[in-house]
Design a protein around this motif. Sequence first.
Motif, PDB file in Angstrom:
ATOM      1  N   ARG A  33       3.183  20.141   0.442  1.00 55.45           N
ATOM      2  CA  ARG A  33       1.910  19.603  -0.041  1.00 55.45           C
ATOM      3  C   ARG A  33       1.993  18.103  -0.276  1.00 55.45           C
ATOM      4  O   ARG A  33       1.030  17.371  -0.005  1.00 55.45           O
ATOM      5  N   THR A  34       3.134  17.637  -0.763  1.00 58.56           N
ATOM      6  CA  THR A  34       3.294  16.203  -0.997  1.00 58.56           C
ATOM      7  C   THR A  34       3.308  15.433   0.316  1.00 58.56           C
ATOM      8  O   THR A  34       2.733  14.344   0.433  1.00 58.56           O
ATOM      9  N   ARG A  35       3.973  16.007   1.313  1.00 59.64           N
ATOM     10  CA  ARG A  35       4.125  15.314   2.599  1.00 59.64           C
ATOM     11  C   ARG A  35       2.802  15.215   3.350  1.00 59.64           C
ATOM     12  O   ARG A  35       2.484  14.171   3.919  1.00 59.64           O
ATOM     13  N   LEU A  41      -5.400  15.555   8.227  1.00 59.93           N
ATOM     14  CA  LEU A  41      -4.913  14.345   8.877  1.00 59.93           C
ATOM     15  C   LEU A  41      -3.396  14.236   8.799  1.00 59.93           C
ATOM     16  O   LEU A  41      -2.752  13.796   9.753  1.00 59.93           O
ATOM     17  N   GLY A  42      -2.818  14.647   7.667  1.00 60.23           N
ATOM     18  CA  GLY A  42      -1.362  14.575   7.523  1.00 60.23           C
ATOM     19  C   GLY A  42      -0.650  15.420   8.551  1.00 60.23           C
ATOM     20  O   GLY A  42       0.384  15.020   9.095  1.00 60.23           O
ATOM     21  N   TYR A  43      -1.184  16.602   8.839  1.00 56.32           N
ATOM     22  CA  TYR A  43      -0.559  17.476   9.835  1.00 56.32           C
ATOM     23  C   TYR A  43      -0.689  16.893  11.237  1.00 56.32           C
ATOM     24  O   TYR A  43       0.223  16.995  12.054  1.00 56.32           O
ATOM     25  N   ILE A  46       1.945  13.888  12.273  1.00 58.43           N
ATOM     26  CA  ILE A  46       3.303  14.159  12.754  1.00 58.43           C
ATOM     27  C   ILE A  46       3.330  14.318  14.270  1.00 58.43           C
ATOM     28  O   ILE A  46       4.404  14.226  14.889  1.00 58.43           O
ATOM     29  N   ILE A  47       2.177  14.564  14.871  1.00 59.94           N
ATOM     30  CA  ILE A  47       2.078  14.639  16.330  1.00 59.94           C
ATOM     31  C   ILE A  47       1.610  13.300  16.905  1.00 59.94           C
ATOM     32  O   ILE A  47       2.117  12.836  17.932  1.00 59.94           O
ATOM     33  N   ILE A  48       0.670  12.666  16.211  1.00 60.52           N
ATOM     34  CA  ILE A  48       0.109  11.409  16.722  1.00 60.52           C
ATOM     35  C   ILE A  48       1.155  10.304  16.744  1.00 60.52           C
ATOM     36  O   ILE A  48       1.254   9.540  17.714  1.00 60.52           O
ATOM     37  N   SER A  49       1.969  10.196  15.700  1.00 57.57           N
ATOM     38  CA  SER A  49       2.939   9.101  15.603  1.00 57.57           C
ATOM     39  C   SER A  49       3.932   9.086  16.763  1.00 57.57           C
ATOM     40  O   SER A  49       4.073   8.073  17.452  1.00 57.57           O
ATOM     41  N   PRO A  50       4.664  10.194  17.028  1.00 59.14           N
ATOM     42  CA  PRO A  50       5.568  10.155  18.187  1.00 59.14           C
ATOM     43  C   PRO A  50       4.837  10.072  19.518  1.00 59.14           C
ATOM     44  O   PRO A  50       5.356   9.513  20.486  1.00 59.14           O
ATOM     45  N   MET A  51       3.612  10.621  19.584  1.00 54.33           N
ATOM     46  CA  MET A  51       2.855  10.537  20.828  1.00 54.33           C
ATOM     47  C   MET A  51       2.570   9.085  21.183  1.00 54.33           C
ATOM     48  O   MET A  51       2.675   8.689  22.357  1.00 54.33           O
ATOM     49  N   LEU A  52       2.231   8.273  20.192  1.00 58.27           N
ATOM     50  CA  LEU A  52       1.960   6.857  20.446  1.00 58.27           C
ATOM     51  C   LEU A  52       3.197   6.151  20.981  1.00 58.27           C
ATOM     52  O   LEU A  52       3.112   5.322  21.896  1.00 58.27           O
ATOM     53  N   GLN A  53       4.364   6.500  20.427  1.00 60.23           N
ATOM     54  CA  GLN A  53       5.606   5.896  20.919  1.00 60.23           C
ATOM     55  C   GLN A  53       5.886   6.289  22.356  1.00 60.23           C
ATOM     56  O   GLN A  53       6.215   5.453  23.203  1.00 60.23           O
ATOM     57  N   ILE A  54       5.760   7.581  22.644  1.00 60.54           N
ATOM     58  CA  ILE A  54       6.070   8.077  23.985  1.00 60.54           C
ATOM     59  C   ILE A  54       5.108   7.492  25.013  1.00 60.54           C
ATOM     60  O   ILE A  54       5.516   7.041  26.091  1.00 60.54           O
ATOM     61  N   LEU A 123      12.164  21.658   5.602  1.00 59.70           N
ATOM     62  CA  LEU A 123      10.848  21.151   6.022  1.00 59.70           C
ATOM     63  C   LEU A 123      10.986  20.278   7.261  1.00 59.70           C
ATOM     64  O   LEU A 123      10.193  20.405   8.210  1.00 59.70           O
ATOM     65  N   GLU A 124      11.989  19.401   7.288  1.00 55.19           N
ATOM     66  CA  GLU A 124      12.188  18.554   8.467  1.00 55.19           C
ATOM     67  C   GLU A 124      12.544  19.389   9.692  1.00 55.19           C
ATOM     68  O   GLU A 124      12.124  19.070  10.813  1.00 55.19           O
ATOM     69  N   LEU A 125      13.331  20.440   9.499  1.00 55.96           N
ATOM     70  CA  LEU A 125      13.681  21.315  10.620  1.00 55.96           C
ATOM     71  C   LEU A 125      12.446  22.024  11.160  1.00 55.96           C
ATOM     72  O   LEU A 125      12.260  22.136  12.382  1.00 55.96           O
TER      73      LEU A 125
END
Length: 270
Positions: A33-35, A41-43, A46-54, A123-125
């Motif tokens: 919940r904190t993350r 938008l938070g969920y 985690i997909i948008i950030s690496p997608m922008l890099q790739i 959680l990270e896994l």
Amino acid sequence: MVMWALNSIWSPMRTALQIQQSVIFAFFIRELRTRFGHGRLGYFWIIISPMLQIVSITLLFSAVGKRILPGIDLPLFLITGIFPFFFFRDVASRSAGAIEGNKDLLAYRFVQPLDNIWARVLLELLIFVVVFAVFLIGCAWLGYRVLPWNPLQVMLAYVALFVFSIGYGMVTGVVTGLYPTAGKILPLINRPLVFISGIYIPLITVPQEHREWLLWNPILNALELARENYFQNFRPAGASWWYLCFSSALMLLIGLAVYATSRTKLLEND
């Protein structure tokens, strides 16, 4: 929420393992919940950030007409390096504040200093597995061949990296729990790893005289070995299974030893 859960899980009939599992689960729910908060938008981030890099790196390489290696698709090459490294980076950074940020909860006798670190690692896994699968499905939909050439050894390389990450996370968590100012120094140590871990380029493209130094990095060994077994056309450049497994086991033992020798002091500092 967590304090209510901690107050409710104690029962004389429950075993120590069951109590610890409940504590870790309570921490896990709070970290979730904190993350990500209560919105969607938070969920998505985690997909948008690496997608922008790739996408940005793929466009850059395409613009200059450069390929990583013949027969290897650049998006898949990036995915197999960025996400495992993100796991290591996030475990290290989030473990660093796990103990220091929850010292008040150590007043409960069934809460151990390591419990929140385990919750953050889990959680990270979970994030890694979900996002990795989403991107592979997306690549398959775009027509890329996403199945690895040797899936068992790819998994073994990532598991070794995860073990190394957990050990390193335990060390950072304990050190910052004892010396909070160390949390400002650790990012300076971790940041150069982005450039020497082979995330964006294969080791075979590095001049021979520099490879021996770079191969001391266990993360680089893990990514190289994973890619050797993911892509049939990937050219190996000296990464060692023996060194990777030894480094991972040693880091885990160091993490456990640091925690075991510091546990009493961590509990006294709450």
